[in-house]
Design a protein around this motif. Sequence first.
Motif, PDB file in Angstrom:
ATOM      1  N   GLU A  88       0.498  -1.217  -0.309  1.00  0.00           N
ATOM      2  CA  GLU A  88       0.398  -0.322   0.093  1.00  0.00           C
ATOM      3  C   GLU A  88       0.730   1.380  -0.015  1.00  0.00           C
ATOM      4  OE1 GLU A  88      -0.420  -2.477   2.128  1.00  0.00           O
ATOM      5  OE2 GLU A  88      -0.612  -2.049   3.843  1.00  0.00           O
ATOM      6  N   ASP A  89       2.271   0.925   0.814  1.00  0.00           N
ATOM      7  CA  ASP A  89       3.549   2.077   0.116  1.00  0.00           C
ATOM      8  C   ASP A  89       3.757   2.537  -1.670  1.00  0.00           C
ATOM      9  OD1 ASP A  89       4.486   1.009   2.625  1.00  0.00           O
ATOM     10  OD2 ASP A  89       3.809   2.403   2.953  1.00  0.00           O
ATOM     11  N   THR A  90       2.647   1.861  -2.567  1.00  0.00           N
ATOM     12  CA  THR A  90       3.159   1.755  -3.907  1.00  0.00           C
ATOM     13  C   THR A  90       2.332   3.329  -4.222  1.00  0.00           C
ATOM     14  OG1 THR A  90       3.306   0.066  -4.758  1.00  0.00           O
ATOM     15  CG2 THR A  90       2.471   1.118  -6.082  1.00  0.00           C
ATOM     16  N   ALA A  91       3.528   4.416  -4.524  1.00  0.00           N
ATOM     17  CA  ALA A  91       2.690   5.516  -5.279  1.00  0.00           C
ATOM     18  C   ALA A  91       4.070   6.170  -6.011  1.00  0.00           C
ATOM     19  CB  ALA A  91       2.036   6.452  -4.171  1.00  0.00           C
ATOM     20  N   VAL A  92       3.670   7.409  -6.745  1.00  0.00           N
ATOM     21  CA  VAL A  92       4.803   7.892  -7.143  1.00  0.00           C
ATOM     22  C   VAL A  92       4.583   9.592  -5.510  1.00  0.00           C
ATOM     23  CG1 VAL A  92       5.153  10.067  -8.634  1.00  0.00           C
ATOM     24  CG2 VAL A  92       3.730   8.042  -9.035  1.00  0.00           C
ATOM     25  N   TYR A  93       6.320   9.317  -5.274  1.00  0.00           N
ATOM     26  CA  TYR A  93       6.714  10.547  -4.864  1.00  0.00           C
ATOM     27  C   TYR A  93       6.626  11.597  -5.405  1.00  0.00           C
ATOM     28  CZ  TYR A  93       5.596   6.411  -1.142  1.00  0.00           C
ATOM     29  OH  TYR A  93       5.608   5.289  -0.330  1.00  0.00           O
ATOM     30  N   TYR A  94       6.792  12.749  -4.193  1.00  0.00           N
ATOM     31  CA  TYR A  94       6.713  13.805  -4.613  1.00  0.00           C
ATOM     32  C   TYR A  94       7.319  14.520  -2.869  1.00  0.00           C
ATOM     33  CZ  TYR A  94       3.894  13.096  -8.956  1.00  0.00           C
ATOM     34  OH  TYR A  94       2.990  12.727  -9.283  1.00  0.00           O
ATOM     35  N   CYS A  95       8.297  15.433  -3.672  1.00  0.00           N
ATOM     36  CA  CYS A  95       8.912  16.418  -2.829  1.00  0.00           C
ATOM     37  C   CYS A  95       8.273  17.962  -3.286  1.00  0.00           C
ATOM     38  CB  CYS A  95      10.929  16.735  -2.705  1.00  0.00           C
ATOM     39  SG  CYS A  95      11.685  17.972  -1.814  1.00  0.00           S
ATOM     40  N   ASN A  96       8.288  18.432  -1.744  1.00  0.00           N
ATOM     41  CA  ASN A  96       7.342  20.032  -1.698  1.00  0.00           C
ATOM     42  C   ASN A  96       7.437  20.710  -0.891  1.00  0.00           C
ATOM     43  OD1 ASN A  96       4.592  20.986   0.085  1.00  0.00           O
ATOM     44  ND2 ASN A  96       4.647  21.734  -1.616  1.00  0.00           N
ATOM     45  N   LEU A  97       8.151  21.874  -1.390  1.00  0.00           N
ATOM     46  CA  LEU A  97       8.782  23.218  -0.609  1.00  0.00           C
ATOM     47  C   LEU A  97       7.546  24.430  -0.560  1.00  0.00           C
ATOM     48  CD1 LEU A  97      11.712  25.162  -1.066  1.00  0.00           C
ATOM     49  CD2 LEU A  97       9.906  26.267  -0.118  1.00  0.00           C
ATOM     50  N   PRO A  98       6.601  23.905   0.411  1.00  0.00           N
ATOM     51  CA  PRO A  98       5.081  24.771   0.535  1.00  0.00           C
ATOM     52  C   PRO A  98       5.411  26.174   0.243  1.00  0.00           C
ATOM     53  CG  PRO A  98       5.687  23.701   2.409  1.00  0.00           C
ATOM     54  CD  PRO A  98       6.674  23.296   1.765  1.00  0.00           C
ATOM     55  N   ARG A  99       6.000  26.739   0.754  1.00  0.00           N
ATOM     56  CA  ARG A  99       5.899  28.408   0.666  1.00  0.00           C
ATOM     57  C   ARG A  99       5.908  28.782  -0.755  1.00  0.00           C
ATOM     58  NH1 ARG A  99       8.148  32.159   4.681  1.00  0.00           N
ATOM     59  NH2 ARG A  99       8.302  34.521   3.954  1.00  0.00           N
ATOM     60  N   LEU A 100       7.391  28.040  -1.264  1.00  0.00           N
ATOM     61  CA  LEU A 100       6.731  28.294  -2.550  1.00  0.00           C
ATOM     62  C   LEU A 100       6.156  27.345  -3.541  1.00  0.00           C
ATOM     63  CD1 LEU A 100      10.898  28.700  -2.552  1.00  0.00           C
ATOM     64  CD2 LEU A 100       9.220  30.892  -1.990  1.00  0.00           C
ATOM     65  N   ASP A 101       5.879  26.468  -3.437  1.00  0.00           N
ATOM     66  CA  ASP A 101       5.108  25.945  -3.663  1.00  0.00           C
ATOM     67  C   ASP A 101       5.589  25.699  -5.172  1.00  0.00           C
ATOM     68  OD1 ASP A 101       1.598  26.567  -6.398  1.00  0.00           O
ATOM     69  OD2 ASP A 101       2.284  24.554  -4.818  1.00  0.00           O
ATOM     70  N   ALA A 102       6.323  24.717  -4.215  1.00  0.00           N
ATOM     71  CA  ALA A 102       7.630  24.443  -5.515  1.00  0.00           C
ATOM     72  C   ALA A 102       7.440  22.821  -5.251  1.00  0.00           C
ATOM     73  CB  ALA A 102       8.864  24.402  -5.590  1.00  0.00           C
ATOM     74  N   TRP A 103       7.360  22.014  -5.679  1.00  0.00           N
ATOM     75  CA  TRP A 103       7.290  20.513  -6.585  1.00  0.00           C
ATOM     76  C   TRP A 103       8.457  19.380  -7.596  1.00  0.00           C
ATOM     77  CZ3 TRP A 103       3.563  17.469  -3.770  1.00  0.00           C
ATOM     78  CH2 TRP A 103       2.388  18.883  -3.216  1.00  0.00           C
ATOM     79  N   GLY A 104       8.661  18.672  -7.074  1.00  0.00           N
ATOM     80  CA  GLY A 104       9.588  18.138  -8.049  1.00  0.00           C
ATOM     81  C   GLY A 104       8.682  17.217  -8.810  1.00  0.00           C
ATOM     82  N   GLN A 105       8.921  16.201  -9.287  1.00  0.00           N
ATOM     83  CA  GLN A 105       8.853  15.977 -10.189  1.00  0.00           C
ATOM     84  C   GLN A 105       8.203  14.377 -10.075  1.00  0.00           C
ATOM     85  OE1 GLN A 105      11.663  15.622 -10.230  1.00  0.00           O
ATOM     86  NE2 GLN A 105      12.029  13.506 -10.273  1.00  0.00           N
ATOM     87  N   GLY A 106       8.548  13.848  -8.961  1.00  0.00           N
ATOM     88  CA  GLY A 106       8.607  12.880  -8.245  1.00  0.00           C
ATOM     89  C   GLY A 106       8.900  11.082  -9.342  1.00  0.00           C
TER      90      GLY A 106
END
Length: 113
Positions: A88-106
């Motif tokens: 159930e841990d299967t997923a795309v994992y994303y890094c996030n910097l909320p203050r700048l609303d920045a996301w990685g590609q996963g």
Amino acid sequence: QVQLVESGGGLVQPGRSLKLSCVGSGSALLAYDMNWYRQASGEQRELVASIKRAGTTNYADSVKGRFTISRVNAKNTVYLQMNNLKPEDTAVYYCNLPRLDAWGQGTQVTVSS
């Protein structure tokens, strides 16, 4: 403008471990709170773990005791150590910097026997 790049995903058997990395460029990540999210196929994106500037951490109940978020400021990197992985841990994992609303590609994590 900050850029986040995740790595470390893959296919693992249940019970094994993976360590995800999120490297930042364009800004010093140590100045910000950071999050790891995940999104399973057909599901909404969910917050998995967070780390504050001062180092305080929080986890979703589903991963508490198995996942550890950390940061190495000298490497401008945030990590997610994932132990005792479950299907159930299967997923795309994303890094996030909320203050700048920045996301990685996963990065894809698949847990299967």
